[in-house]
Design a protein around this motif. Structure first.
Motif, PDB file in Angstrom:
ATOM      1  N   ASN A 231       0.690  -1.262   0.143  1.00 45.58           N
ATOM      2  CA  ASN A 231      -0.307  -0.127   0.146  1.00 45.58           C
ATOM      3  C   ASN A 231       1.027   1.089   0.156  1.00 45.58           C
ATOM      4  O   ASN A 231       2.140   1.354   0.909  1.00 45.58           O
ATOM      5  N   LEU A 232       1.062   2.631  -0.155  1.00 40.42           N
ATOM      6  CA  LEU A 232       1.860   3.130  -0.845  1.00 40.42           C
ATOM      7  C   LEU A 232       0.635   4.206  -0.668  1.00 40.42           C
ATOM      8  O   LEU A 232       0.174   4.853  -1.086  1.00 40.42           O
ATOM      9  N   GLY A 233       1.383   5.159  -0.152  1.00 39.22           N
ATOM     10  CA  GLY A 233       1.415   6.643   0.306  1.00 39.22           C
ATOM     11  C   GLY A 233       2.124   7.752  -0.204  1.00 39.22           C
ATOM     12  O   GLY A 233       3.156   7.309  -0.845  1.00 39.22           O
ATOM     13  N   MET A 234       1.669   8.661  -0.119  1.00 37.44           N
ATOM     14  CA  MET A 234       2.534  10.544  -0.317  1.00 37.44           C
ATOM     15  C   MET A 234       3.205  10.514   0.779  1.00 37.44           C
ATOM     16  O   MET A 234       2.440  10.840   2.030  1.00 37.44           O
ATOM     17  N   ASN A 235       4.599  11.496   1.000  1.00 29.86           N
ATOM     18  CA  ASN A 235       5.581  12.062   1.791  1.00 29.86           C
ATOM     19  C   ASN A 235       4.282  13.600   2.313  1.00 29.86           C
ATOM     20  O   ASN A 235       3.340  14.041   1.560  1.00 29.86           O
ATOM     21  N   LYS A 236       4.763  13.425   3.574  1.00 34.11           N
ATOM     22  CA  LYS A 236       3.816  14.634   4.207  1.00 34.11           C
ATOM     23  C   LYS A 236       4.725  16.132   3.548  1.00 34.11           C
ATOM     24  O   LYS A 236       5.553  16.061   3.164  1.00 34.11           O
ATOM     25  N   GLY A 237       3.875  17.023   2.178  1.00 32.58           N
ATOM     26  CA  GLY A 237       4.357  18.278   2.302  1.00 32.58           C
ATOM     27  C   GLY A 237       4.684  17.462   0.688  1.00 32.58           C
ATOM     28  O   GLY A 237       5.983  18.865   0.653  1.00 32.58           O
ATOM     29  N   THR A 238       4.301  16.676   0.227  1.00 27.01           N
ATOM     30  CA  THR A 238       5.815  16.576  -1.397  1.00 27.01           C
ATOM     31  C   THR A 238       5.128  17.838  -1.990  1.00 27.01           C
ATOM     32  O   THR A 238       3.880  17.754  -2.274  1.00 27.01           O
ATOM     33  N   LYS A 239       5.839  18.085  -2.884  1.00 27.88           N
ATOM     34  CA  LYS A 239       5.856  18.626  -3.866  1.00 27.88           C
ATOM     35  C   LYS A 239       4.840  18.126  -5.733  1.00 27.88           C
ATOM     36  O   LYS A 239       4.272  18.779  -6.078  1.00 27.88           O
ATOM     37  N   ASP A 240       4.706  16.799  -5.328  1.00 27.93           N
ATOM     38  CA  ASP A 240       4.325  15.705  -6.311  1.00 27.93           C
ATOM     39  C   ASP A 240       4.027  14.229  -5.669  1.00 27.93           C
ATOM     40  O   ASP A 240       4.732  14.097  -5.968  1.00 27.93           O
ATOM     41  N   ALA A 241       3.037  14.675  -5.703  1.00 27.04           N
ATOM     42  CA  ALA A 241       2.472  13.386  -5.618  1.00 27.04           C
ATOM     43  C   ALA A 241       2.362  12.068  -5.801  1.00 27.04           C
ATOM     44  O   ALA A 241       2.522  10.705  -5.315  1.00 27.04           O
ATOM     45  N   VAL A 242       2.225  12.493  -7.665  1.00 29.22           N
ATOM     46  CA  VAL A 242       1.941  11.235  -7.825  1.00 29.22           C
ATOM     47  C   VAL A 242       3.304  10.574  -8.360  1.00 29.22           C
ATOM     48  O   VAL A 242       3.127   9.456  -8.635  1.00 29.22           O
ATOM     49  N   GLU A 243       4.361  11.434  -8.354  1.00 29.82           N
ATOM     50  CA  GLU A 243       5.649  10.970  -8.180  1.00 29.82           C
ATOM     51  C   GLU A 243       6.055  10.120  -7.288  1.00 29.82           C
ATOM     52  O   GLU A 243       6.907   9.028  -7.532  1.00 29.82           O
ATOM     53  N   ASP A 244       5.461  10.082  -6.027  1.00 28.62           N
ATOM     54  CA  ASP A 244       5.856   9.524  -4.812  1.00 28.62           C
ATOM     55  C   ASP A 244       5.508   8.101  -5.323  1.00 28.62           C
ATOM     56  O   ASP A 244       5.524   7.314  -4.145  1.00 28.62           O
ATOM     57  N   TYR A 245       4.114   7.270  -5.478  1.00 31.06           N
ATOM     58  CA  TYR A 245       3.557   7.095  -6.096  1.00 31.06           C
ATOM     59  C   TYR A 245       4.086   5.831  -6.781  1.00 31.06           C
ATOM     60  O   TYR A 245       4.762   4.603  -6.525  1.00 31.06           O
ATOM     61  N   ILE A 246       4.409   6.831  -8.019  1.00 38.06           N
ATOM     62  CA  ILE A 246       5.249   6.231  -9.125  1.00 38.06           C
ATOM     63  C   ILE A 246       6.407   5.331  -8.957  1.00 38.06           C
ATOM     64  O   ILE A 246       7.283   4.603  -8.646  1.00 38.06           O
ATOM     65  N   ASN A 247       7.672   6.163  -8.177  1.00 37.05           N
ATOM     66  CA  ASN A 247       8.940   5.383  -7.317  1.00 37.05           C
ATOM     67  C   ASN A 247       8.398   4.329  -5.986  1.00 37.05           C
ATOM     68  O   ASN A 247       9.046   3.251  -5.736  1.00 37.05           O
ATOM     69  N   GLY A 248       7.466   4.242  -5.563  1.00 39.08           N
ATOM     70  CA  GLY A 248       6.966   3.333  -4.852  1.00 39.08           C
ATOM     71  C   GLY A 248       6.498   2.382  -5.835  1.00 39.08           C
ATOM     72  O   GLY A 248       7.414   1.149  -5.291  1.00 39.08           O
ATOM     73  N   ILE A 249       6.120   2.320  -6.573  1.00 39.72           N
ATOM     74  CA  ILE A 249       5.480   1.108  -7.618  1.00 39.72           C
ATOM     75  C   ILE A 249       6.883   0.745  -8.622  1.00 39.72           C
ATOM     76  O   ILE A 249       7.417  -0.636  -8.415  1.00 39.72           O
ATOM     77  N   LYS A 250       7.976   1.157  -8.643  1.00 40.54           N
ATOM     78  CA  LYS A 250       9.301   1.167  -9.070  1.00 40.54           C
ATOM     79  C   LYS A 250      10.268   0.078  -7.793  1.00 40.54           C
ATOM     80  O   LYS A 250      10.760  -0.018  -8.084  1.00 40.54           O
ATOM     81  N   LYS A 251      10.100   0.606  -6.702  1.00 42.58           N
ATOM     82  CA  LYS A 251      10.658   0.999  -5.823  1.00 42.58           C
ATOM     83  C   LYS A 251      10.414  -1.140  -4.852  1.00 42.58           C
ATOM     84  O   LYS A 251      11.596  -1.631  -5.307  1.00 42.58           O
ATOM     85  N   PHE A 252       8.888  -1.006  -5.024  1.00 40.57           N
ATOM     86  CA  PHE A 252       8.442  -2.564  -4.650  1.00 40.57           C
ATOM     87  C   PHE A 252       8.158  -3.440  -5.877  1.00 40.57           C
ATOM     88  O   PHE A 252       7.490  -4.505  -5.432  1.00 40.57           O
ATOM     89  N   MET A 253       8.560  -3.403  -7.065  1.00 41.32           N
ATOM     90  CA  MET A 253       8.511  -4.070  -8.124  1.00 41.32           C
ATOM     91  C   MET A 253       8.529  -5.828  -8.114  1.00 41.32           C
ATOM     92  O   MET A 253       8.008  -6.485  -8.782  1.00 41.32           O
ATOM     93  N   ASP A 254       9.888  -5.505  -7.452  1.00 39.01           N
ATOM     94  CA  ASP A 254      10.460  -6.944  -7.770  1.00 39.01           C
ATOM     95  C   ASP A 254       9.730  -7.954  -6.213  1.00 39.01           C
ATOM     96  O   ASP A 254      10.751  -8.996  -6.134  1.00 39.01           O
ATOM     97  N   VAL A 255       8.864  -7.176  -5.440  1.00 39.67           N
ATOM     98  CA  VAL A 255       8.677  -8.260  -3.811  1.00 39.67           C
ATOM     99  C   VAL A 255       7.334  -7.455  -3.797  1.00 39.67           C
ATOM    100  O   VAL A 255       5.984  -8.689  -3.361  1.00 39.67           O
TER     101      VAL A 255
END
Length: 391
Positions: free
Chosen positions: A176-200
């Motif tokens: 389950n992916l969330g965004m950091n508080k005060g992030t400048k680009d929420a969408v990028e936070d989710y995309i980075n999450g998919i990239k980071k966890f795509m192997d697991v």
């Protein structure tokens, strides 16, 4: 004098033996998941602790393997295939319990067929100030305002990679992916999450519905949601990820807002593979405990009918084309069965686990089996959406 000392020694010996026996019995009962022992002894003792300490203790107990494994195999009646994944049973642990991915194996051992960890944010963050969790025992509910306290992508992903290296590990894992508080680009936070966890990860959930992160729920608005999902799907395509993508929604959406969501998720470029219904609510329906005044998301028994109604509504609006994971106020086989008939293919627990401990998992599965058999169903999937006009 000698006789008196002898009696004192005997009393001391008796106390030692009795105390050891009590501790031994308690340890065995705890390890074996004795339902009565949990309800009469363990849960009352745990509730003497403040809620967040108790939560952390529950996670560590599972992490350290102090709870025994499920003793019997799940009935074939409970097996189901959805989202291209095979589940031993339809019962999973909802996001929010194992936020940092520490207790996945322990949760699987006690009978959950899948575990959704998180929400995980890109950068570590402490979440909201304490106290931020409140019990409402008379209502069978909990209010939390954790605010995405997270160890961050790097730490959690390494933890999950080690877990996946175990050849005997066979639990379906949702992230389950969330965004950091005060992030400048929420969408990028989710995309980075998919990239980071795509192997697991076996599936991903985009959490746009927690009430405890400022601005997060605005991502459910039609324009914002469409932009979010278009960008995420484009990124998934470029990365070549195959994991199903699910969206977790709030129960507080209006009728028109729900239809806006449906209009977005059925489009080709902003489609999703499943829904998680639903997150905690900011409503306070007929509560009695004084903690009802606390801000945050309400979970537990007050959501039982609310979430079931939302499952039915969204199943109807999507014509049964989008698989649904039902969550909210589930504490019995009847609750599970009602959500399945409303349109849910899988079910998640959280608050009922807090109030009942590990025995609740086996209890719910036993009850669900009996109900399915009594009603003539040969599988979970046969009952999905039976109360809907789409079947």
């Amino acid at each position: 004098m000698a006789q008196r000392l002898s009696n004192q020694a005997k009393l001391k010996s008796l106390f030692t033996v009795t105390s050891s026996a009590v501790v031994l019995f308690g340890g065995i009962s705890l390890y074996q998941g004795n339902e009565r022992f949990y309800s009469k002894v363990v849960i009352p003792l745990v509730q003497l602790l403040d809620p967040e300490t108790a939560h952390n203790l529950a996670v560590k107990t599972l992490k350290w393997g102090l709870i025994s494994k499920q003793k019997t195999e799940d009935s074939n009646l409970l097996q189901t295939t959805i989202l291209g994944l095979q589940f031993k049973n339809p019962i999973g642990m909802a996001a929010g319990f194992d936020k940092q991915g520490e207790a996945v194996e322990g949760l699987n051992n006690i009978g959950f067929s899948f575990v959704e960890i998180g929400s995980v944010t890109p950068k570590p963050q402490p979440g909201n100030p304490k106290p931020r969790v409140f019990r409402l025992p008379e209502d069978g509910a909990v209010i939390n305002r954790y605010g995405f306290n997270s160890d961050g992508h790097d730490v959690v992903s390494e933890r999950l990679k080690k877990l996946k290296e175990n050849k005997n590990f066979n639990c379906i894992l949702g992230v389950n992916l969330g965004m950091n508080k005060g992030t400048k680009d929420a969408v990028e936070d989710y995309i980075n999450g998919i990239k980071k966890f795509m192997d697991v990860a076996d599936y991903f959930v985009i959490n746009v519905s927690s009430p405890n992160t400022p601005g997060l729920r605005s991502l459910q608005n039609k324009k914002n949601l469409e932009e979010l999902l278009i960008r995420i799907n484009a990124a998934r395509k470029s990365m070549g990820t195959k994991q199903p993508l699910l969206l977790k929604l709030a129960p507080d959406l209006s009728d028109s807002e729900r239809q806006d969501v449906v209009d977005v998720i059925l489009k080709k470029n902003s489609k999703i593979d499943g829904l998680v219904l639903c997150n905690t609510t900011i409503m306070r329906p007929n509560l009695t405990n004084s903690n009802k005044k606390e801000s945050g998301g309400l979970s537990g028994a007050p959501l039982t009918d609310i979430s079931t109604a939302m499952i039915s509504d969204m199943y109807r609006r999507t014509h049964g084309r989008i698989p649904i994971i039902g969550v909210g106020g589930i504490s019995s086989g009847v609750d599970v069965y009602n959500k399945i008939r409303a349109g849910a293919s899988l079910i998640q627990l959280y608050t009922s686990y807090i109030y009942n401990g590990p025995p609740i998992v086996g209890k719910i599965k036993r009850e669900l089996c009996e109900i399915l058999e009594t009603n003539g169903f040969s599988s979970v999937s046969d009952a999905v959406g039976k109360d809907s006009g789409n079947r």
